[in-house]
Design an enzyme around this catalytic site. Structure first.
Site, mmCIF file in Angstrom:
data_model
loop_
_atom_site.group_PDB
_atom_site.id
_atom_site.type_symbol
_atom_site.label_atom_id
_atom_site.label_comp_id
_atom_site.label_asym_id
_atom_site.label_seq_id
_atom_site.Cartn_x
_atom_site.Cartn_y
_atom_site.Cartn_z
ATOM 1 N N ASP A 273 24.038 95.173 39.679
ATOM 2 C CA ASP A 273 22.583 95.290 39.601
ATOM 3 C C ASP A 273 21.991 96.696 39.749
ATOM 4 O OD1 ASP A 273 23.560 92.761 39.911
ATOM 5 O OD2 ASP A 273 22.230 92.172 41.528
ATOM 6 N N GLU B 235 29.613 89.802 51.456
ATOM 7 C CA GLU B 235 29.299 90.100 50.057
ATOM 8 C C GLU B 235 29.898 91.441 49.629
ATOM 9 O OE1 GLU B 235 25.126 90.049 49.358
ATOM 10 O OE2 GLU B 235 25.311 90.278 47.191
HETATM 11 C C1 GLC Z 1 24.494 89.825 42.978
HETATM 12 C C2 GLC Z 1 25.654 90.554 42.281
HETATM 13 C C3 GLC Z 1 26.034 89.840 41.000
HETATM 14 C C4 GLC Z 1 26.362 88.391 41.307
HETATM 15 C C5 GLC Z 1 25.209 87.719 42.064
HETATM 16 C C6 GLC Z 1 25.581 86.354 42.575
HETATM 17 O O1 GLC Z 1 23.353 89.876 42.198
HETATM 18 O O2 GLC Z 1 25.307 91.874 42.036
HETATM 19 O O3 GLC Z 1 27.142 90.456 40.387
HETATM 20 O O4 GLC Z 1 26.655 87.703 40.151
HETATM 21 O O5 GLC Z 1 24.851 88.492 43.187
HETATM 22 O O6 GLC Z 1 26.680 86.424 43.428
#
Ligand code: GLC
Length: 396
Positions: free
Chosen positions: A157, A369
């Site tokens: 992102d 995460e």
């Molecule tokens: C965040 C990450 C993305 C992922 C999402 C759900 O936005 O950057 O890569 O798919 O979370 O886990």
């Protein structure tokens, strides 16, 4: 930590069923929907633990495929926090953008573990349509590189690779960055997510990991098509695999590494990130180039190699932040991609480093995460599923 037991328990805990469709949410609370590449990761891990759940994950993902073949990056199965994560029109319960195309890889893992050809037959037309969409619609100039219309399509992102095309400074905060990406979604709404128009007006990046993942997945799509004796599909996949690989070499390769590029003129985005290593996953470096890459970049403690793994952004970059989401921390999926590439090239020590640092992060901080590369501290969501990919790091 009993990894197999805890990983399966987490995947089961995050499992949901809505309207007859079963899927796994990446993290209860923060990520309460289904995401495209996350579900591919879940399917890869589940393919050996609970293959039926792996198949269900793929079926639910494909159930919201667009008529033009696009698979959306989020399916909002349940009402959550649409104000934060509404990346589309909110119609049909999905976002309007996609994510790295790991579907063929995930489907092939399921087949490898189960030998279930009927499952391949069932999902193949939808897989083919997705890759045809990417090649057909995301490359309007016919230059054989697939473009993304929002940083979130890369799955990284707020990566600083996108700062220039997004028009933001390297010291931007997380929230301002999110705001800017939402503004981009609004701009893309105005052009109705019509790829060609949105791309030329707003944001158009030929991203290295996205295209490298595409190359690997086209190779696998070719295997699937030939197993099913689908000659046209075999031809499509093998031809485009070669074309995308050649275009990456021609337009994105400079000074021994691959760089993402933006706009019609392929302006290279010279921000050193783990994207340099992603092409290992698709065999896009020669052995000699890969050796130099490992020596100069991967094993360089001043840039990428950290006590707890490989930083997603070079420590020397002004944008580097050890707790900055995709602006430096260690994430398990990039570790997994690099691991697979290194194993295939025979770089056993480096692959072992990734595996060991992944395991030690999980041991120390649990299924977080993302992680501090310098201290191993865990950040972001808790009980986040990507750590389960460690179960698929078994070759060395
Ligand atoms: C965040 C990450 C993305 C992922 C999402 C759900 O936005 O950057 O890569 O798919 O979370 O886990």
């Amino acid at each position: 930590m009993d990894l197999p037991k805890e990983a399966l328990a987490l995947l089961r805990k995050n499992r949901r069923v809505t309207g007859g469709y079963q899927y796994t949410v990446p993290a209860q609370g923060k990520y309460p929907y289904q995401w495209l590449w996350d579900s591919c990761f879940h399917a890869i891990v589940l393919s050996s633990l609970e293959p039926d759940a792996a198949k269900a994950e793929i079926r639910s993902l494909l159930s919201r495929q667009f008529p033009d073949g696009m698979v959306p990056h989020i399916i909002f199965w349940e009402k959550g926090f649409p104000h934060l994560y509404d990346w589309g029109w909110g119609t049909n319960g999905t976002s309007s953008i996609t994510q790295p195309p790991m579907l063929a890889y995930a489907v092939w893992e399921i087949h490898k573990r189960t030998g279930d050809k009927a499952f391949l037959e069932e999902v193949y037309p939808k897989l083919l349509a997705f890759y045809q969409y990417l090649i057909g619609k995301r490359d309007p100039q016919d230059h054989h590189l697939v473009g993304i219309i929002n940083p979130d399509e890369s799955g990284e992102d707020n990566s600083p690779r996108f700062d220039t095309p997004l028009g933001v400074k390297s010291d931007i905060t997380f929230l301002w960055h999110l705001y800017r990406r939402h503004k981009l979604v609004m701009e893309n709404r105005v052009c109705n997510f019509d790829v060609e128009m949105c791309m030329s007006k707003n944001f158009w990046v030929k991203d290295v990991p996205f295209n490298a993942i595409l190359v690997k997945n086209l190779e696998i799509l070719g295997h699937i098509a030939s197993l099913l004796a689908h000659n046209e599909g075999t031809h499509f996949a093998t031809e485009h695999k070669k074309l995308v690989a050649a275009a990456m070499r021609e337009r994105l390769f400079e000074n021994g590494v691959y760089w993402s590029a933006s706009d019609h003129v392929y302006r290279l985005l010279k921000v050193p990130t783990w994207a340099h290593f992603a092409p290992l996953f698709a065999d896009l470096y020669t052995k000699e180039e890969a050796e130099a890459l490992i020596k100069e970049h991967f094993n360089n403690t001043e840039t990428f190699k950290a006590p707890f793994g490989i930083r997603t952004v070079s420590k020397k970059e002004p944008s580097y932040q050890r707790d900055g989401f995709w602006r430096g921390p260690v994430w398990i999926a990039p570790h997994w991609f690099m691991y697979k590439g290194l194993v295939a090239y025979g770089f056993k020590n480096e692959a072992a480093f990734l595996k060991e640092s992944t395991l030690s992060l999980l041991e120390r901080s649990g299924f977080r995460e993302y992680f501090d590369p310098e201290t191993g501290a865990g950040y972001g969501a808790k009980d986040f599923t990507w750590g389960t990919l460690a179960l698929d790091m078994t070759e060395v």
